[in-house]
Design a protein around this motif. Sequence first.
Motif, mmCIF file in Angstrom:
data_model
loop_
_atom_site.group_PDB
_atom_site.id
_atom_site.type_symbol
_atom_site.label_atom_id
_atom_site.label_comp_id
_atom_site.label_asym_id
_atom_site.label_seq_id
_atom_site.Cartn_x
_atom_site.Cartn_y
_atom_site.Cartn_z
ATOM 1 N N MET A 419 12.352 58.765 67.638
ATOM 2 C CA MET A 419 13.261 59.021 66.513
ATOM 3 C C MET A 419 12.605 58.605 65.202
ATOM 4 O O MET A 419 12.712 59.299 64.191
ATOM 5 N N GLU A 420 11.901 57.474 65.224
ATOM 6 C CA GLU A 420 11.216 57.007 64.006
ATOM 7 C C GLU A 420 10.117 57.973 63.578
ATOM 8 O O GLU A 420 9.931 58.246 62.394
ATOM 9 N N SER A 421 9.373 58.527 64.568
ATOM 10 C CA SER A 421 8.269 59.432 64.245
ATOM 11 C C SER A 421 8.755 60.830 63.883
ATOM 12 O O SER A 421 7.975 61.646 63.398
ATOM 13 N N GLY A 422 10.043 61.121 64.137
ATOM 14 C CA GLY A 422 10.580 62.434 63.805
ATOM 15 C C GLY A 422 10.526 63.427 64.950
ATOM 16 O O GLY A 422 10.891 64.586 64.788
ATOM 17 N N LEU A 423 10.059 62.985 66.148
ATOM 18 C CA LEU A 423 9.989 63.895 67.287
ATOM 19 C C LEU A 423 11.383 64.323 67.726
ATOM 20 O O LEU A 423 11.618 65.477 68.057
ATOM 21 N N ILE A 424 12.316 63.385 67.766
ATOM 22 C CA ILE A 424 13.716 63.709 68.059
ATOM 23 C C ILE A 424 14.584 63.143 66.946
ATOM 24 O O ILE A 424 14.177 62.213 66.243
ATOM 25 N N LYS A 425 15.786 63.696 66.781
ATOM 26 C CA LYS A 425 16.678 63.287 65.692
ATOM 27 C C LYS A 425 17.804 62.400 66.178
ATOM 28 O O LYS A 425 18.259 61.517 65.448
ATOM 29 N N TYR A 426 18.262 62.645 67.431
ATOM 30 C CA TYR A 426 19.429 61.927 67.932
ATOM 31 C C TYR A 426 19.058 61.096 69.156
ATOM 32 O O TYR A 426 18.072 61.370 69.850
ATOM 33 N N TYR A 427 19.898 60.088 69.440
ATOM 34 C CA TYR A 427 19.755 59.356 70.685
ATOM 35 C C TYR A 427 19.969 60.326 71.852
ATOM 36 O O TYR A 427 20.836 61.204 71.776
ATOM 37 N N PRO A 428 19.198 60.207 72.945
ATOM 38 C CA PRO A 428 19.343 61.136 74.087
ATOM 39 C C PRO A 428 20.786 61.217 74.576
ATOM 40 O O PRO A 428 21.455 60.199 74.752
ATOM 41 N N GLY A 429 21.275 62.457 74.750
ATOM 42 C CA GLY A 429 22.619 62.687 75.254
ATOM 43 C C GLY A 429 23.718 62.499 74.237
ATOM 44 O O GLY A 429 24.896 62.498 74.600
ATOM 45 N N THR A 430 23.352 62.282 72.936
ATOM 46 C CA THR A 430 24.363 62.075 71.898
ATOM 47 C C THR A 430 24.007 62.917 70.675
ATOM 48 O O THR A 430 22.978 63.581 70.630
ATOM 49 N N GLU A 431 24.874 62.860 69.678
ATOM 50 C CA GLU A 431 24.587 63.447 68.373
ATOM 51 C C GLU A 431 24.578 62.351 67.317
ATOM 52 O O GLU A 431 24.950 62.560 66.160
ATOM 53 N N LEU A 432 24.118 61.170 67.709
ATOM 54 C CA LEU A 432 24.073 60.007 66.819
ATOM 55 C C LEU A 432 22.651 59.784 66.333
ATOM 56 O O LEU A 432 21.707 59.780 67.127
ATOM 57 N N GLU A 433 22.489 59.587 65.020
ATOM 58 C CA GLU A 433 21.192 59.255 64.454
ATOM 59 C C GLU A 433 21.033 57.736 64.372
ATOM 60 O O GLU A 433 22.002 56.990 64.508
ATOM 61 N N PHE A 434 19.803 57.287 64.131
ATOM 62 C CA PHE A 434 19.538 55.849 63.996
ATOM 63 C C PHE A 434 20.122 55.375 62.662
ATOM 64 O O PHE A 434 19.725 55.845 61.601
ATOM 65 N N PRO A 435 21.099 54.438 62.678
ATOM 66 C CA PRO A 435 21.736 54.010 61.418
ATOM 67 C C PRO A 435 20.741 53.308 60.489
ATOM 68 O O PRO A 435 19.848 52.585 60.930
ATOM 69 N N GLU A 436 20.933 53.523 59.154
ATOM 70 C CA GLU A 436 20.069 52.870 58.175
ATOM 71 C C GLU A 436 20.297 51.364 58.134
ATOM 72 O O GLU A 436 19.413 50.611 57.711
ATOM 73 N N ASN A 437 21.463 50.910 58.585
ATOM 74 C CA ASN A 437 21.786 49.478 58.534
ATOM 75 C C ASN A 437 21.535 48.784 59.868
ATOM 76 O O ASN A 437 22.133 47.759 60.162
ATOM 77 N N LEU A 438 20.599 49.344 60.680
ATOM 78 C CA LEU A 438 20.288 48.755 61.991
ATOM 79 C C LEU A 438 18.779 48.623 62.176
ATOM 80 O O LEU A 438 18.022 49.511 61.789
ATOM 81 N N ARG A 439 18.340 47.499 62.738
ATOM 82 C CA ARG A 439 16.945 47.325 63.179
ATOM 83 C C ARG A 439 16.970 46.627 64.553
ATOM 84 O O ARG A 439 17.897 45.874 64.876
ATOM 85 N N ILE A 440 15.927 46.890 65.352
ATOM 86 C CA ILE A 440 15.770 46.247 66.653
ATOM 87 C C ILE A 440 14.662 45.205 66.530
ATOM 88 O O ILE A 440 13.515 45.536 66.207
ATOM 89 N N LEU A 441 14.995 43.931 66.755
ATOM 90 C CA LEU A 441 14.049 42.818 66.643
ATOM 91 C C LEU A 441 13.710 42.315 68.045
ATOM 92 O O LEU A 441 14.610 42.059 68.845
ATOM 93 N N CYS A 442 12.404 42.160 68.342
ATOM 94 C CA CYS A 442 11.977 41.878 69.712
ATOM 95 C C CYS A 442 11.111 40.629 69.792
ATOM 96 O O CYS A 442 10.454 40.236 68.824
ATOM 97 N N THR A 443 11.104 40.030 70.990
ATOM 98 C CA THR A 443 10.122 39.006 71.353
ATOM 99 C C THR A 443 9.643 39.312 72.767
ATOM 100 O O THR A 443 10.304 40.065 73.498
ATOM 101 N N ARG A 444 8.501 38.723 73.166
ATOM 102 C CA ARG A 444 7.978 38.949 74.502
ATOM 103 C C ARG A 444 7.829 37.621 75.241
ATOM 104 O O ARG A 444 7.801 36.556 74.622
ATOM 105 N N VAL A 445 7.770 37.716 76.578
ATOM 106 C CA VAL A 445 7.467 36.541 77.393
ATOM 107 C C VAL A 445 5.991 36.204 77.224
ATOM 108 O O VAL A 445 5.142 37.091 77.223
ATOM 109 N N LYS A 446 5.658 34.913 77.063
ATOM 110 C CA LYS A 446 4.266 34.536 76.856
ATOM 111 C C LYS A 446 3.403 34.881 78.060
ATOM 112 O O LYS A 446 2.256 35.289 77.919
ATOM 113 N N GLU A 447 3.940 34.680 79.280
ATOM 114 C CA GLU A 447 3.162 35.007 80.461
ATOM 115 C C GLU A 447 3.056 36.522 80.630
ATOM 116 O O GLU A 447 3.892 37.280 80.143
ATOM 117 N N THR A 448 2.019 36.952 81.365
ATOM 118 C CA THR A 448 1.847 38.372 81.656
ATOM 119 C C THR A 448 2.737 38.749 82.830
ATOM 120 O O THR A 448 2.556 38.257 83.937
#
Length: 508
Positions: A419-448
Amino acid sequence: MGEDGGENYNTLLSENLLPCEDITYFIGGDKIYRLDRGIRLVPFWKLSKVSSSLITYKNNTYLLEDINIPEDGKIDITSDNQLIEWYKKNVLKKEWNSIYEAKDFKSVDAVVTSELQRLKIPTSIYQNRLARIMELSSNVSLTFEELEDLSSAPWFKDVVQKAMDENAERYLEKLKKNHSAEISRIKSDYEQELSVLDNKVKQDKESLQRQIEDKKEELTRITLNNKKEECELKKTILKLQGELDSITNEIENKNKIIDELDSRKESIIADFSIVKEVLSSSTNFPTGKLTVTAIDFNMNNEREFPTAGPFRKNIESLLMKSNGIKVSADEIVTKLSLHNVVLFPDNKTLLATMQATRRCRYVVSYVGVDWKSFNNLWESGLSVIINEAINNPDLIHFLVLRNINMSYIPCYLQPILDMESGLIKYYPGTELEFPENLRILCTRVKETVIPVTEASLEGVGCITTCDERYTGNGNIAEGYLPVSVFSDLPVDEQYSETNIYDLYTDDE
């Protein structure tokens, strides 16, 4: 100062007023202007309106206090390079397929007009930017990283697939060369085991052969009258001969098995690699309870941050107080501007970023080893926070995604990146776009757990650590970050051109 943002930028640059590290006032003609870090729309006031705050002494003019009255207007200080970067990010990247089909960059003029109008900037500045973009669009060049973003286009995929088909044999040869040591070891073990087996079979055969010869010699010594003893000896000889034939057949069967294993050794090695990877990823992690959490400070009588400056300083102040890992607040602001998904080095940095807004909502979700598709992400908090963001468009929302390497990242996160790259516009199976007031913040486990490669993080904004010292006084700015500023955060060119993955990838 005039209406042309590029000329204004060059004028301020020549006067050593740019880049601006903090709030700076300057006088031009009968107006006074206020510069702030990362701001491209500069407010101004007529000198006659703020005369009570000015004093002149020995040909020097001093401003006694910050100007808090409504401004008389704004001027643009967007340089040509900044305008081109905006044009590539918000227009070319989103509309590349239509540009390619039309064979003409002018096919996106309507998109340019719509994007500029969405910013709600003064009419004169909007018209000047539009005229400059139309003039500059024919000279736009794309970097290697931006070309990589276009790899999602169908025609681009065809080119890549053709190249892969043509080079597949070379790639296989490279794999064989890389694994030559392991193949040699397996071959050596196989030959050693075969040698041991051959020696044992030969020894057994020689032993039986000696027994047969001994029985034959014994038979020759028996008289013809001892018929019964002769018959028993013949039976023993026949029995031993049968055992010899059985061992011979066993040798032939084992040779067939060895030949079959030899012909399948490459596939056995590949199967072993797959089993090894599955076993190494078997660690489980429990999914946390889904909760919508609010960050609200002083709900009454608060004002909106007019720029991103207070948000950036709040990040530094909160990180100083928590004694967390040193990161660049400018990089955090830039990555939040450019990416829907941002990966943080630790939980303290992530939490400080949310608290620096001083008003937001968030949901915490934990990636499990059983996550195999986008549906796992959708059902584990994404649908909830999207509904919150759509129903509360004036409030910033975050989805905190913990332990993203508990499963293979593209399995469940790829639609968001597409969606960010413009390949798709909506979430799969919906007609909803990524809201401008939303971000996804991530962390990872230190171990592999599941190995993270650079390719699996493509499109994710990665925050790096640094040695810079925080210059703030540790105070938290009054007010909160509004969605209008959050959706158009400034971009620091130092961090917009690179995305370093070393902190988050696993050694191969």
